[in-house]
Design a protein around this motif. Sequence first.
Motif, short mmCIF file in Angstrom:
data_model
loop_
_atom_site.label_atom_id
_atom_site.label_comp_id
_atom_site.label_asym_id
_atom_site.label_seq_id
_atom_site.Cartn_x
_atom_site.Cartn_y
_atom_site.Cartn_z
N ASP A 166 0.85 -1.18 0.00
CA ASP A 166 0.00 0.00 0.00
C ASP A 166 0.89 1.23 0.00
OD1 ASP A 166 -2.35 -1.32 -0.05
OD2 ASP A 166 -3.01 -0.77 1.96
N ARG A 167 0.51 2.25 -0.75
CA ARG A 167 1.29 3.47 -0.87
C ARG A 167 0.84 4.49 0.16
NH1 ARG A 167 -0.97 5.36 -4.80
NH2 ARG A 167 0.49 6.94 -5.55
N VAL A 168 1.80 5.04 0.86
CA VAL A 168 1.51 6.01 1.92
C VAL A 168 2.27 7.30 1.65
CG1 VAL A 168 1.60 6.47 4.40
CG2 VAL A 168 1.23 4.14 3.58
N LEU A 169 1.57 8.43 1.80
CA LEU A 169 2.21 9.74 1.68
C LEU A 169 2.17 10.41 3.04
CD1 LEU A 169 3.44 11.42 -0.67
CD2 LEU A 169 1.28 12.69 -0.73
N ALA A 215 -3.64 14.68 -6.25
CA ALA A 215 -3.50 13.95 -7.52
C ALA A 215 -2.64 12.70 -7.38
CB ALA A 215 -2.91 14.88 -8.59
N SER A 216 -1.77 12.65 -6.37
CA SER A 216 -0.90 11.48 -6.22
C SER A 216 -1.67 10.23 -5.82
CB SER A 216 0.19 11.77 -5.19
OG SER A 216 -0.36 11.93 -3.90
N LYS A 217 -2.84 10.41 -5.23
CA LYS A 217 -3.76 9.33 -4.89
C LYS A 217 -3.10 8.15 -4.16
CE LYS A 217 -6.97 10.33 -8.66
NZ LYS A 217 -7.65 9.82 -9.87
N PRO A 218 -2.42 8.40 -3.04
CA PRO A 218 -1.90 7.27 -2.27
C PRO A 218 -3.05 6.50 -1.63
CG PRO A 218 -1.69 9.27 -1.00
CD PRO A 218 -2.17 9.69 -2.37
#
Length: 283
Positions: A166-169, A215-218
């Motif tokens: 999963d991508r996390v910002l 817009a990066s939609k993490p």
Amino acid sequence: MSRCLARGCRFGASILIALLTLATSALAGPARIASINMCTDQLLLALADPAQIAGLGPYASDPRLSWSAAEALRYPRLSGEAEDLLMLRPDLVLAGRYGKRTTRDLLRAKAVPVAEFDVPRSIDDVKSQIRRASDLIGHPERADALIAKIDAALSRTRAAASRPHDRVLTVSRRGWIAGSDSLTSSLLAAAGLSNAAAELGLPHGGFAALETIVASKPDLILIAEADPAAEDQGQALLLHPAIQRAYPPGKRLVIAEQLTMCGGPMLPAALDRLTAALQRVRP
């Protein structure tokens, strides 16, 4: 002759005692240690005897920044400038590599030993710094105990990890993004997560516009407060309607900033907090 032998034995015993005393003193480390960096403050508090701590940096007792703020209140607060350190005359000063260089240079010019610590970018970096600090302070066994706590927390985090990649910002005030080459990334990786900052070209961190963050939609964002107050424009970014819509509570990991700003005694708590936060958003 027996008297000479007796005197010789007494003299030899005195020499042995003196040597043992010197060896014990060396093992105990510097008698008076000061720190002028918030991260080295916390290493010193975790690893030194109270009597060894001669003073701590200007932010050591700030609860918004330091995990060890309450404990730091027991010790003198230093300005971080060379003047009060020279008056204090410590045996060793712990400092950050990116702090005020003129202070460190002046201390060295006055023959005050200074040990610099870099910003840790991984959990392994943190462990290395703990070992180095404990050796300098004179209590290497305390590094083993603290690292064992970190490893235990790592095991708990890895056991609880699910849905890897999963991508996390990580988003802080004014849109500051924690870089992909950072301690935060290492913490996320321990939980099977990736830092989306890599996709924004921010290996060492940097500011991102509101539009870029949205817009990066993490899959998730990591923030320091569950309900941030709009105290200023920097903090208000997290309350923008676009952020609120894109990242509702179910997409937010909350870990206090004091747990991720430095590496050291707070790391087990940071890992446990990350584990708990993941369990809340991914029951």
